[in-house]
Design a protein around this motif. Sequence first.
Motif, PDB file in Angstrom:
ATOM      1  N   ALA A   1       2.438  -9.027   7.601  1.00 50.28           N
ATOM      2  CA  ALA A   1       1.181  -8.428   7.581  1.00 50.28           C
ATOM      3  C   ALA A   1       0.014  -9.516   6.748  1.00 50.28           C
ATOM      4  O   ALA A   1      -1.313  -9.675   7.115  1.00 50.28           O
ATOM      5  N   GLY A   2       0.619 -10.176   5.948  1.00 47.77           N
ATOM      6  CA  GLY A   2      -0.024 -11.405   5.311  1.00 47.77           C
ATOM      7  C   GLY A   2      -1.196 -10.953   4.610  1.00 47.77           C
ATOM      8  O   GLY A   2      -1.254  -9.913   3.723  1.00 47.77           O
ATOM      9  N   ASP A   3      -2.563 -11.653   4.707  1.00 45.28           N
ATOM     10  CA  ASP A   3      -3.656 -11.110   4.083  1.00 45.28           C
ATOM     11  C   ASP A   3      -4.320 -10.065   4.601  1.00 45.28           C
ATOM     12  O   ASP A   3      -5.166  -9.539   3.997  1.00 45.28           O
ATOM     13  N   ASP A   4      -3.861  -9.412   5.707  1.00 43.31           N
ATOM     14  CA  ASP A   4      -4.408  -8.210   6.403  1.00 43.31           C
ATOM     15  C   ASP A   4      -3.750  -7.217   5.867  1.00 43.31           C
ATOM     16  O   ASP A   4      -4.164  -5.989   5.870  1.00 43.31           O
ATOM     17  N   LEU A   5      -2.877  -7.188   4.836  1.00 40.96           N
ATOM     18  CA  LEU A   5      -1.854  -6.166   4.322  1.00 40.96           C
ATOM     19  C   LEU A   5      -2.902  -4.990   3.683  1.00 40.96           C
ATOM     20  O   LEU A   5      -2.660  -3.803   3.887  1.00 40.96           O
TER      21      LEU A   5
ATOM     22  N   GLU B   1     -10.664  -2.419  -0.687  1.00 40.91           N
ATOM     23  CA  GLU B   1     -10.385  -1.847  -1.851  1.00 40.91           C
ATOM     24  C   GLU B   1      -9.063  -1.936  -2.535  1.00 40.91           C
ATOM     25  O   GLU B   1      -8.649  -1.363  -3.338  1.00 40.91           O
ATOM     26  N   GLY B   2      -8.166  -2.764  -1.908  1.00 44.05           N
ATOM     27  CA  GLY B   2      -6.906  -2.905  -2.159  1.00 44.05           C
ATOM     28  C   GLY B   2      -5.800  -1.976  -1.833  1.00 44.05           C
ATOM     29  O   GLY B   2      -4.867  -2.097  -2.361  1.00 44.05           O
ATOM     30  N   GLU B   3      -6.177  -1.150  -0.965  1.00 44.48           N
ATOM     31  CA  GLU B   3      -5.317  -0.237  -0.362  1.00 44.48           C
ATOM     32  C   GLU B   3      -4.521  -0.812   0.935  1.00 44.48           C
ATOM     33  O   GLU B   3      -4.964  -1.279   1.561  1.00 44.48           O
ATOM     34  N   LEU B   4      -3.148  -0.300   1.000  1.00 45.48           N
ATOM     35  CA  LEU B   4      -2.346  -0.723   1.763  1.00 45.48           C
ATOM     36  C   LEU B   4      -2.915  -0.035   3.158  1.00 45.48           C
ATOM     37  O   LEU B   4      -3.512   1.183   3.389  1.00 45.48           O
ATOM     38  N   ARG B   5      -3.186  -0.861   4.274  1.00 48.16           N
ATOM     39  CA  ARG B   5      -3.462  -0.650   5.532  1.00 48.16           C
ATOM     40  C   ARG B   5      -2.489   0.370   6.092  1.00 48.16           C
ATOM     41  O   ARG B   5      -1.276   0.119   6.073  1.00 48.16           O
ATOM     42  N   PRO B   6      -2.929   1.468   6.530  1.00 52.95           N
ATOM     43  CA  PRO B   6      -1.929   2.396   7.235  1.00 52.95           C
ATOM     44  C   PRO B   6      -1.119   2.101   8.201  1.00 52.95           C
ATOM     45  O   PRO B   6      -0.010   2.198   8.444  1.00 52.95           O
ATOM     46  N   ARG B   7      -1.678   1.004   9.129  1.00 52.52           N
ATOM     47  CA  ARG B   7      -0.867   0.515  10.256  1.00 52.52           C
ATOM     48  C   ARG B   7       0.303  -0.649   9.692  1.00 52.52           C
ATOM     49  O   ARG B   7       1.220  -0.422  10.287  1.00 52.52           O
ATOM     50  N   HIS B   8       0.042  -0.877   8.460  1.00 50.17           N
ATOM     51  CA  HIS B   8       1.235  -2.039   7.914  1.00 50.17           C
ATOM     52  C   HIS B   8       2.283  -0.951   7.240  1.00 50.17           C
ATOM     53  O   HIS B   8       3.395  -1.281   7.344  1.00 50.17           O
ATOM     54  N   ARG B   9       1.736   0.239   6.704  1.00 49.78           N
ATOM     55  CA  ARG B   9       3.004   1.117   5.806  1.00 49.78           C
ATOM     56  C   ARG B   9       3.580   1.766   7.241  1.00 49.78           C
ATOM     57  O   ARG B   9       4.866   1.646   7.010  1.00 49.78           O
ATOM     58  N   ASP B  10       2.914   2.279   8.477  1.00 47.56           N
ATOM     59  CA  ASP B  10       3.606   2.598   9.477  1.00 47.56           C
ATOM     60  C   ASP B  10       4.590   1.747  10.141  1.00 47.56           C
ATOM     61  O   ASP B  10       5.610   2.107  10.597  1.00 47.56           O
ATOM     62  N   ALA B  11       4.165   0.330  10.024  1.00 49.60           N
ATOM     63  CA  ALA B  11       5.182  -0.795  10.545  1.00 49.60           C
ATOM     64  C   ALA B  11       6.462  -0.664   9.620  1.00 49.60           C
ATOM     65  O   ALA B  11       7.497  -0.833  10.137  1.00 49.60           O
ATOM     66  N   ALA B  12       6.177  -0.654   8.399  1.00 49.08           N
ATOM     67  CA  ALA B  12       7.320  -0.657   7.517  1.00 49.08           C
ATOM     68  C   ALA B  12       8.251   0.536   7.529  1.00 49.08           C
ATOM     69  O   ALA B  12       9.340   0.467   7.479  1.00 49.08           O
ATOM     70  N   VAL B  13       7.499   1.694   7.651  1.00 44.49           N
ATOM     71  CA  VAL B  13       8.359   2.972   8.122  1.00 44.49           C
ATOM     72  C   VAL B  13       9.271   2.821   9.324  1.00 44.49           C
ATOM     73  O   VAL B  13      10.239   3.227   9.378  1.00 44.49           O
ATOM     74  N   ARG B  14       8.464   2.416  10.353  1.00 40.77           N
ATOM     75  CA  ARG B  14       9.256   2.278  11.651  1.00 40.77           C
ATOM     76  C   ARG B  14      10.460   1.283  11.380  1.00 40.77           C
ATOM     77  O   ARG B  14      11.605   1.627  11.882  1.00 40.77           O
TER      78      ARG B  14
ATOM     79  N   ALA C   1      13.434   7.504   6.535  1.00 41.34           N
ATOM     80  CA  ALA C   1      12.605   6.541   6.162  1.00 41.34           C
ATOM     81  C   ALA C   1      11.438   7.120   5.370  1.00 41.34           C
ATOM     82  O   ALA C   1      11.132   6.628   4.221  1.00 41.34           O
ATOM     83  N   ARG C   2      10.927   8.251   5.597  1.00 44.03           N
ATOM     84  CA  ARG C   2       9.740   8.864   5.034  1.00 44.03           C
ATOM     85  C   ARG C   2      10.440   9.356   3.707  1.00 44.03           C
ATOM     86  O   ARG C   2       9.718   9.128   2.516  1.00 44.03           O
ATOM     87  N   ALA C   3      11.685   9.945   3.579  1.00 45.53           N
ATOM     88  CA  ALA C   3      12.129  10.266   2.222  1.00 45.53           C
ATOM     89  C   ALA C   3      12.720   9.017   1.385  1.00 45.53           C
ATOM     90  O   ALA C   3      12.188   9.197   0.071  1.00 45.53           O
ATOM     91  N   PHE C   4      12.891   7.902   1.896  1.00 46.05           N
ATOM     92  CA  PHE C   4      13.050   6.550   1.205  1.00 46.05           C
ATOM     93  C   PHE C   4      11.879   6.198   0.551  1.00 46.05           C
ATOM     94  O   PHE C   4      11.711   5.741  -0.371  1.00 46.05           O
ATOM     95  N   PHE C   5      10.783   6.075   1.366  1.00 48.73           N
ATOM     96  CA  PHE C   5       9.519   5.655   0.766  1.00 48.73           C
ATOM     97  C   PHE C   5       8.791   6.711  -0.335  1.00 48.73           C
ATOM     98  O   PHE C   5       8.200   6.336  -1.096  1.00 48.73           O
ATOM     99  N   ASP C   6       9.120   7.972  -0.002  1.00 55.15           N
ATOM    100  CA  ASP C   6       8.433   8.915  -0.858  1.00 55.15           C
ATOM    101  C   ASP C   6       9.280   8.649  -2.444  1.00 55.15           C
ATOM    102  O   ASP C   6       8.740   8.955  -3.559  1.00 55.15           O
ATOM    103  N   ARG C   7      10.471   8.433  -2.429  1.00 57.24           N
ATOM    104  CA  ARG C   7      11.315   8.190  -3.590  1.00 57.24           C
ATOM    105  C   ARG C   7      10.955   6.896  -4.252  1.00 57.24           C
ATOM    106  O   ARG C   7      10.895   6.918  -5.335  1.00 57.24           O
ATOM    107  N   LEU C   8      10.635   5.890  -3.430  1.00 53.04           N
ATOM    108  CA  LEU C   8      10.061   4.646  -3.906  1.00 53.04           C
ATOM    109  C   LEU C   8       8.872   4.564  -4.294  1.00 53.04           C
ATOM    110  O   LEU C   8       8.237   3.421  -4.910  1.00 53.04           O
ATOM    111  N   GLU C   9       7.959   5.514  -4.062  1.00 55.65           N
ATOM    112  CA  GLU C   9       6.611   5.694  -4.366  1.00 55.65           C
ATOM    113  C   GLU C   9       5.919   4.341  -3.644  1.00 55.65           C
ATOM    114  O   GLU C   9       5.044   3.790  -4.390  1.00 55.65           O
ATOM    115  N   TRP C  10       6.148   4.278  -2.209  1.00 51.55           N
ATOM    116  CA  TRP C  10       5.552   2.979  -1.639  1.00 51.55           C
ATOM    117  C   TRP C  10       4.395   3.352  -0.775  1.00 51.55           C
ATOM    118  O   TRP C  10       4.430   4.431  -0.127  1.00 51.55           O
TER     119      TRP C  10
END
Length: 195
Positions: free
Chosen positions: A153-157, A161-174, A186-195
């Motif tokens: 994602a680089g600088d587009d992450l 406002e400093g919030e993670l762009r949904p498309r990059h979170r979705d890419a990481a989840v996929r 994957a959703r459970a993994f991210f929920d536990r890690l609070e990412w």
Amino acid sequence: MSGYAPIRDQFLRFGDLRPQGAGEWRGPFPLPPALAEFYAEVGPLGRTVYEHVGPVGVTIPGTALGFAPLAKLWVRQAGYRWDGNSGERLADWPEDWLVIADQHADPLILEMSTGRVLYALHGAGSWDAQLLAPDLRTLAAALAAVGGAHEDAGDDLCDDEGELRPRHRDAAVRAAAAALGGDEAARAFFDRLEW
């Protein structure tokens, strides 16, 4: 190689790697085989910031989750297995648990008898460890996927406002879903890690 080659290739993006053998382990019991394999084949070492400190380990981008060099892994048990000030063994930490990484002091735990990786929150009064991954290789693959998505994602992450762009979170989840066996895992993994 035992399946760590593509994971190692991804980890190369996150920091310095070097195969680390069981001789670098400082613990009082033999290095668990799953951990020996991970350090021999992936070898998260990290860069040296200060010569007197040595390598600092590898942090997975976007997760604040860090793996220590093998030579420093035993001392990282302080605060979990024993009191960091007195050295006294802490009774509520199971003998079967070994901290393999942490995220802001929340431990990722190798359950040595089963090979499962657990995650717990520190400061809760007691350890309520939850399953994070069925084994260390699966964890490493999922983290490699997450870190890779972050790096891609680089600088587009993040937005302005400093919030993670949904498309990059979705890419990481996929990407993590491929390693973890599906979207639900994957959703459970991210929920536990609070990412």
